[in-house]
Design a protein around this motif. Structure first.
Motif, PDB file in Angstrom:
ATOM      1  N   UNK A 154       0.870  -0.871   0.064  1.00 21.87           N
ATOM      2  CA  UNK A 154      -0.084   0.208   0.103  1.00 21.87           C
ATOM      3  C   UNK A 154       1.017   1.196   0.122  1.00 21.87           C
ATOM      4  N   UNK A 155       0.449   2.299  -0.410  1.00 23.29           N
ATOM      5  CA  UNK A 155       1.108   3.505  -0.516  1.00 23.29           C
ATOM      6  C   UNK A 155       0.353   4.757   0.120  1.00 23.29           C
ATOM      7  N   UNK A 156       0.916   5.389   1.034  1.00 14.69           N
ATOM      8  CA  UNK A 156       0.377   6.494   1.702  1.00 14.69           C
ATOM      9  C   UNK A 156       0.294   7.891   0.922  1.00 14.69           C
ATOM     10  N   UNK A 157      -0.728   8.716   1.184  1.00 10.84           N
ATOM     11  CA  UNK A 157      -0.616   9.916   0.318  1.00 10.84           C
ATOM     12  C   UNK A 157       0.732  10.474   0.359  1.00 10.84           C
ATOM     13  N   UNK A 158       1.532  10.573   1.432  1.00 10.95           N
ATOM     14  CA  UNK A 158       2.907  11.111   1.586  1.00 10.95           C
ATOM     15  C   UNK A 158       3.805  10.510   0.411  1.00 10.95           C
ATOM     16  N   UNK A 159       3.736   9.219   0.283  1.00  6.63           N
ATOM     17  CA  UNK A 159       4.341   8.532  -0.980  1.00  6.63           C
ATOM     18  C   UNK A 159       5.078   7.297  -0.314  1.00  6.63           C
ATOM     19  N   UNK A 160       4.975   7.152   0.807  1.00  9.76           N
ATOM     20  CA  UNK A 160       5.571   6.148   1.678  1.00  9.76           C
ATOM     21  C   UNK A 160       4.964   4.572   1.330  1.00  9.76           C
ATOM     22  N   UNK A 161       5.807   3.829   1.046  1.00 10.88           N
ATOM     23  CA  UNK A 161       5.323   2.591   0.496  1.00 10.88           C
ATOM     24  C   UNK A 161       5.523   1.393   1.631  1.00 10.88           C
ATOM     25  N   UNK A 162       4.388   0.862   1.808  1.00 13.02           N
ATOM     26  CA  UNK A 162       4.430  -0.300   2.880  1.00 13.02           C
ATOM     27  C   UNK A 162       4.133  -1.618   2.048  1.00 13.02           C
ATOM     28  N   UNK A 163       5.025  -2.802   2.448  1.00 10.39           N
ATOM     29  CA  UNK A 163       4.462  -4.068   1.967  1.00 10.39           C
ATOM     30  C   UNK A 163       4.899  -5.231   2.766  1.00 10.39           C
ATOM     31  N   UNK A 164       4.541  -6.311   2.331  1.00 15.00           N
ATOM     32  CA  UNK A 164       5.044  -7.605   2.971  1.00 15.00           C
ATOM     33  C   UNK A 164       5.797  -8.272   2.020  1.00 15.00           C
ATOM     34  N   UNK A 165       6.987  -8.781   2.764  1.00 11.09           N
ATOM     35  CA  UNK A 165       8.033  -9.273   1.622  1.00 11.09           C
ATOM     36  C   UNK A 165       7.906 -10.787   1.644  1.00 11.09           C
ATOM     37  N   UNK A 166       8.239 -11.522   0.681  1.00 11.01           N
ATOM     38  CA  UNK A 166       8.291 -12.926   0.688  1.00 11.01           C
ATOM     39  C   UNK A 166       7.163 -13.486  -0.033  1.00 11.01           C
ATOM     40  N   UNK A 167       7.378 -13.225  -1.600  1.00  7.55           N
ATOM     41  CA  UNK A 167       6.509 -13.759  -2.645  1.00  7.55           C
ATOM     42  C   UNK A 167       6.898 -15.364  -2.642  1.00  7.55           C
ATOM     43  N   UNK A 168       5.588 -16.243  -2.497  1.00  5.78           N
ATOM     44  CA  UNK A 168       5.849 -17.528  -2.421  1.00  5.78           C
ATOM     45  C   UNK A 168       6.172 -18.263  -3.806  1.00  5.78           C
ATOM     46  N   UNK A 169       7.325 -18.629  -3.639  1.00  2.39           N
ATOM     47  CA  UNK A 169       7.891 -19.500  -4.849  1.00  2.39           C
ATOM     48  C   UNK A 169       7.382 -20.868  -4.970  1.00  2.39           C
TER      49      UNK A 169
END
Length: 190
Positions: A49-64
């Protein structure tokens, strides 16, 4: 107002330049981040997700996809390899004539339907897009039914086992994926 649309594909997050006032794409997509957790099979959700300020939050770990082996299991529980190849096998069904295996194999972008010829020891890919699952054979071993979400829609599809034609839909699912197709023994109804 210029901005970007963010979307995920196979574990990577991309930014697509977009003009919200005109509702048009203004340039090519650019990769932003890799190894982002996504739910490819059920919802397509990207855990970012991206905040209005431009900060990006994410959960790492794409399931291979996990690497597995195809094996024959006898009645005593002894496993014998079908093939020495290891791949991200998800499921399989033996043809009624015992000559082939319909196998679903996961890769980074989708789950494809493959045919393994037991006599020749060769592979033939039968689908190239979407999520193909739960293969089922017609009694004559000539066609394979499977559940899938392909470009032509979600539902039950059929493909010739010899790969002579692309998959075609036989039952639409609407918004829900129909799972576990099975052909009646007389071969007349799925």
């Amino acid at each position: 107002t210029a901005g970007a649309l963010l979307y995920g594909q196979a574990g990577s997050l991309y930014a697509l330049p977009f003009d919200a006032a005109r509702l048009t794409v203004t340039g090519p997509a650019a990769p932003v981040l890799g190894d982002v957790r996504m739910d490819l099979a059920a919802t397509g959700r990207v855990f970012a997700d991206v905040a209005l300020s431009g900060a990006l939050a994410y959960v790492p770990g794409f399931p291979r996809p996990g690497v597995r082996r195809l094996v024959w299991m006898d009645r005593e529980g002894v496993a014998t390899p079908v093939t020495t190849e290891t791949r991200a096998y998800r499921g399989g069904r033996l043809s009624p004539d015992g000559r082939s295996l319909a196998v679903t194999i996961q890769d980074a972008g989708n789950t494809a339907l493959w045919l393994f010829d037991l006599g020749r020891r060769t592979w033939n890919r039968l689908t190239t897009e979407g999520e193909a699952v739960t293969p089922s054979w017609t009694p004559d071993s000539r066609r394979i039914l499977f559940s899938a979400n392909l470009r032509n829609g979600a539902g039950i599809h059929v493909v010739p086992a010899d790969g002579s034609a692309p998959p075609s839909p036989i039952a639409a699912a609407g918004t829900q994926l129909i799972d576990m197709p099975e052909v009646q023994p007389d071969g007349r109804q799925a």
